[in-house]
Design a protein around this motif. Structure first.
Motif, PDB file in Angstrom:
ATOM      1  N   ALA A   1      47.206  33.347  45.609  1.00  0.00           N
ATOM      2  CA  ALA A   1      46.236  32.858  44.640  1.00  0.00           C
ATOM      3  C   ALA A   1      44.702  33.105  45.336  1.00  0.00           C
ATOM      4  O   ALA A   1      43.904  33.559  44.488  1.00  0.00           O
ATOM      5  CB  ALA A   1      46.196  31.010  44.417  1.00  0.00           C
ATOM      6  N   ILE A   2      44.657  33.072  46.569  1.00  0.00           N
ATOM      7  CA  ILE A   2      43.351  33.273  47.221  1.00  0.00           C
ATOM      8  C   ILE A   2      42.979  34.835  47.007  1.00  0.00           C
ATOM      9  O   ILE A   2      42.097  35.225  46.921  1.00  0.00           O
ATOM     10  CB  ILE A   2      43.157  32.855  48.778  1.00  0.00           C
ATOM     11  N   ALA A   3      44.097  35.575  47.412  1.00  0.00           N
ATOM     12  CA  ALA A   3      43.930  36.934  47.571  1.00  0.00           C
ATOM     13  C   ALA A   3      43.754  37.442  46.079  1.00  0.00           C
ATOM     14  O   ALA A   3      42.885  38.409  45.902  1.00  0.00           O
ATOM     15  CB  ALA A   3      45.137  37.775  47.877  1.00  0.00           C
ATOM     16  N   ALA A   4      44.318  37.045  45.122  1.00  0.00           N
ATOM     17  CA  ALA A   4      44.203  37.502  43.684  1.00  0.00           C
ATOM     18  C   ALA A   4      42.818  37.149  43.106  1.00  0.00           C
ATOM     19  O   ALA A   4      42.134  38.003  42.382  1.00  0.00           O
ATOM     20  CB  ALA A   4      45.124  36.720  42.799  1.00  0.00           C
ATOM     21  N   TRP A   5      42.318  36.051  43.663  1.00  0.00           N
ATOM     22  CA  TRP A   5      40.896  35.797  43.243  1.00  0.00           C
ATOM     23  C   TRP A   5      39.925  36.767  43.575  1.00  0.00           C
ATOM     24  O   TRP A   5      38.980  37.219  42.973  1.00  0.00           O
ATOM     25  CB  TRP A   5      40.463  34.379  43.857  1.00  0.00           C
ATOM     26  N   PHE A   6      40.124  37.211  44.835  1.00  0.00           N
ATOM     27  CA  PHE A   6      39.134  38.435  45.196  1.00  0.00           C
ATOM     28  C   PHE A   6      39.535  40.061  44.738  1.00  0.00           C
ATOM     29  O   PHE A   6      38.622  40.645  44.334  1.00  0.00           O
ATOM     30  CB  PHE A   6      39.244  38.451  46.754  1.00  0.00           C
ATOM     31  N   MET A   7      40.898  40.119  44.597  1.00  0.00           N
ATOM     32  CA  MET A   7      41.198  41.545  44.331  1.00  0.00           C
ATOM     33  C   MET A   7      41.119  41.673  42.840  1.00  0.00           C
ATOM     34  O   MET A   7      40.906  42.818  42.239  1.00  0.00           O
ATOM     35  CB  MET A   7      42.611  41.634  44.678  1.00  0.00           C
ATOM     36  N   LEU A   8      41.147  40.512  42.004  1.00  0.00           N
ATOM     37  CA  LEU A   8      41.005  40.482  40.439  1.00  0.00           C
ATOM     38  C   LEU A   8      39.582  40.634  39.934  1.00  0.00           C
ATOM     39  O   LEU A   8      39.513  40.416  38.843  1.00  0.00           O
ATOM     40  CB  LEU A   8      42.118  39.994  39.798  1.00  0.00           C
ATOM     41  N   ARG A   9      38.436  40.470  40.804  1.00  0.00           N
ATOM     42  CA  ARG A   9      37.313  40.237  40.166  1.00  0.00           C
ATOM     43  C   ARG A   9      37.061  41.376  39.646  1.00  0.00           C
ATOM     44  O   ARG A   9      37.286  42.586  39.594  1.00  0.00           O
ATOM     45  CB  ARG A   9      36.306  40.173  41.499  1.00  0.00           C
ATOM     46  N   ASN A  10      36.112  41.046  38.311  1.00  0.00           N
ATOM     47  CA  ASN A  10      35.550  41.958  37.319  1.00  0.00           C
ATOM     48  C   ASN A  10      36.792  42.717  36.524  1.00  0.00           C
ATOM     49  O   ASN A  10      36.496  43.743  35.855  1.00  0.00           O
ATOM     50  CB  ASN A  10      34.992  43.018  37.995  1.00  0.00           C
TER      51      ASN A  10
END
Length: 507
Positions: A491-500
Motif C-alpha cells: 500500500a505504501i509503495a503503491a502510493w508513491f508509484m501510482l502518483r499522477n
C-alpha cells in the motif's frame, strides 16, 4: 500519457453495438475460472481423505494450476493477439470443460496434480482473452472502467458461488462433482460466444516465437518451484539449480524480446510507471492473501467443524464486498485518485489480515465475517483499478499481451503465496506434539490428522485433534501476520508509484 486512440468518426466507432451482450459472455469465462479455483479449497479435506496425498503433494494440488498458468499466460495472450482472441477463448473454454472431467475422476494424487496442470494450460487461454476483448469492445474510458468492474465483480461472484454450490455438492455427492459444475457454464459460453463475440487480433502480428514460449514457461516454473522448495526444505542443490535455471531462462527471455522485430512481450511496456506499479501491486497483493485464503476453508471445516455448505456461506462476505467495490471502483478513482483508491484498498486488506492474527479455534463469526468483508472491499477497489491502469497503458493491438502480464502477476502471486505462506502454516503444524505411534500422515496435513483420529480411541483421538488444531491455527495466525506486512508495505509503495496516474488518460 498521450492518448493513442484515433478520433471516432461515428458513434459506433466508440460504442460498439452489442458490446454489453458480448461482455456477458466474457464474464462467463471469468466465472468458470473463479468457481474452479474456489471449490478446490472446499474439496481439499475430501481429496486429502480419499487420495491420501502427502503434505507436499497437497500443496502441489493447490498450486500447480497457478504454476502452469503463470508460465503460459504471456504466451497465450500473445497467441490470442495473433490468431484471434475469440478463437483462443472459445477453444480454451472447450478444453477447460473437458479437462475438468479428468480432475473430477482423478484416482491418485499424481493424476490429480497432472489434471490440475493440464487445467492450467487451458486456463491460460481464458483470462488474457477476456480482458483483451474488453479493451477492444469498449473504447470509451468510462464505459471500459465499468466493464472491467463488472468483469472483476463476476470473478468475485464466482468466489461466492463456488463455495455455496460446491458445499451443496460436497454434502450430497463425491468430491469430484465440484469440478463437473464447469461443464454447463462452458457449454453456454461456447454456444453464445460463437454468435455474439467479435473477433479481434493484431493486424500485424508477426510470427509466434516458440523459443520465447519455452523460455517463459521454463523461467517462471523454475523460479517458482525453487521458491517453493527453498521455503519447504531449505536451499538444497536441486533447489538452487532450479532457481538458477529459471533465472537464466527469464534473463534470456527478456534479452530475446528486446531483439525480436515482433516480440512475444514488448518489454517497453514496463517503461510506463503506472503499468509497472499496477503489475507489482497485483503480484504482492495476491501473494499476501492467497496462502491464507487457501487454508481458510480447512480452518472453517476441520477446526470449527462447519459443514461444507456452511463454510461456503461463511466466506460469502469477501465476495459481496469485492462485487460492490468493483462496480464503483472506476468512479471512485476518478473522483479521488488512482493511488488513493489502490493504496486505500490495499491498506484495508492489510489491516483485516492483521486482525486475523487474533484468530483462535473458537473465534466467533463476527470477527471472521467482518475481516472477510473488509478484505473483499479492499481487494475489489485495488484489483479493478489496477486492471484499468494496465489496459489503459497499451494500444489495443497489444491488449492480449498486456492482459497476460496482469494475469501472470496474479497467478504468480497466488503460486508464491501458497508456497511461502502455506509453508509457514504447514511448517508450524508439523511440529505439534503427539503420542508415540501416531501415524506420520497426521503430521502432513490437518486432514491427515482427522483421518488418523478415526482409527484411535476416543481419548487418543481427542488429544491428537486438539494438538493438531491448535498447531494449525498457530500457523494460520502467523501466515496472516506475514500477509498483513506484505499488504501494508505494498500500500505504501503503491502510493508513491501510482502518483499522477489518471484513468481518463486511457488510450
Amino acid at each position: 500519457m498521450t492518448s493513442t486512440l484515433q478520433p471516432a468518426t461515428t458513434t459506433e466507432a466508440v460504442k460498439r453495438p452489442g458490446r454489453w451482450l458480448a461482455l456477458s459472455v466474457l464474464v462467463l469465462a471469468v466465472l468458470l475460472v473463479a468457481v474452479d479455483a474456489t471449490v478446490l479449497g472446499l474439496a481439499t479435506p475430501y481429496i486429502s481423505e480419499d487420495l491420501r496425498p502427502t503434505g507436499t503433494q497437497l500443496l502441489w494440488i493447490g498450486d500447480v494450476y497457478s504454476f502452469v498458468i503463470a508460465g503460459l499466460l504471456v504466451s497465450m495472450g500473445s497467441l490470442g493477439d495473433r490468431i484471434g482472441r475469440k478463437r483462443i477463448l472459445l477453444g480454451g473454454a472447450t478444453a477447460f470443460g473437458a479437462i475438468s472431467v479428468l480432475n473430477a475422476y482423478a484416482t491418485t494424487p499424481e493424476l490429480m496434480i497432472l489434471a490440475r496442470a493440464l487445467l492450467g494450460v487451458a486456463g491460460a487461454t481464458l483470462m488474457p482473452a477476456t480482458l483483451a476483448l474488453i479493451r477492444n469492445l469498449f473504447h470509451d474510458s468510462r464505459e471500459r472502467s465499468l466493464a472491467i468492474g463488472i468483469w472483476g465483480a463476476t470473478a468475485s461472484a464466482g468466489t461466492a458461488v463456488g463455495p455455496i454450490v460446491g458445499g451443496f455438492l460436497l454434502e450430497h455427492f463425491w468430491w469430484g462433482s465440484v469440478f463437473l459444475i464447469n461443464l454447463p457454464v462452458m457449454v453456454v459460453l461456447v454456444l453464445v460466444g460463437i454468435r455474439t463475440l467479435p473477433e479481434s487480433r493484431n493486424p500485424r502480428p508477426g510470427p509466434w516465437d516458440l523459443t520465447s514460449v519455452a523460455l517463459s514457461l521454463i523461467g517462471v516454473i523454475g523460479v517458482v518451484y525453487a521458491v517453493k522448495e527453498a521455503a519447504t526444505h531449505g536451499f538444497t542443490w536441486p533447489t538452487l539449480a532450479s532457481g538458477a535455471l529459471g533465472a537464466a531462462a527469464l534473463t534470456w527471455f527478456v534479452r530475446r524480446q528486446l531483439t525480436l522485430a515482433t516480440p512475444l512481450l514488448d518489454m517497453r511496456l514496463f517503461r510506463n510507471r503506472g503499468f509497472s506499479a499496477a503489475v507489482l501491486a497485483d503480484l504482492l497483493t495476491i501473494l499476501g492473501m492467497s496462502g491464507l485464503v487457501f487454508f481458510l476453508s480447512q480452518y472453517l471445516q476441520l477446526v470449527q467443524g462447519r459443514r461444507p455448505f456452511e463454510a461456503g456461506l461463511a466466506e460469502l462476505p469477501a465476495a459481496v464486498g469485492a462485487v460492490a467495490a468493483g462496480l464503483v471502483a472506476g468512479r471512485a478513482a476518478r473522483r479521488f485518485s488512482v493511488r488513493a483508491v489502490v493504496s486505500g484498498g490495499l491498506a484495508a486488506v492489510g489491516l483485516a489480515l492483521a486482525a486475523l492474527t487474533l484468530i483462535t479455534e473458537s473465534t466467533g463469526y463476527p470477527l471472521l465475517g467482518t475481516a472477510l468483508l473488509v478484505v473483499g472491499v479492499g481487494a475489489g477497489f485495488s484489483f479493478t483499478v489496477t486492471a484499468d491502469v494496465i489496459l489503459s497503458a497499451v494500444p489495443k493491438d497489444q491488449a492480449g499481451a498486456a492482459s497476460a502480464v496482469s494475469e501472470t502477476a496474479y497467478e504468480l502471486g497466488a503460486a508464491l503465496g501458497i508456497a511461502i505462506l502455506g509453508t509457514i502454516v504447514t511448517g508450524v503444524y508439523r511440529d505439534f506434539p503427539s503420542s508415540p505411534g501416531t501415524p506420520s500422515g497426521a503430521h502432513e496435513s490437518l486432514g491427515g490428522a482427522v483421518e488418523a483420529a478415526q482409527g484411535m480411541s476416543a481419548t487418543g483421538a481427542q488429544q491428537l485433534l486438539s494438538s493438531a488444531r491448535e498447531a494449525f491455527v498457530d500457523g494460520l495466525s502467523l501466515a496472516a501476520g506475514a500477509g498483513a506486512i506484505v499488504l501494508l508495505a505494498t500500500a505504501i509503495a503503491a502510493w508513491f508509484m501510482l502518483r499522477n496516474q489518471r484513468l481518463d488518460s486511457a488510450p
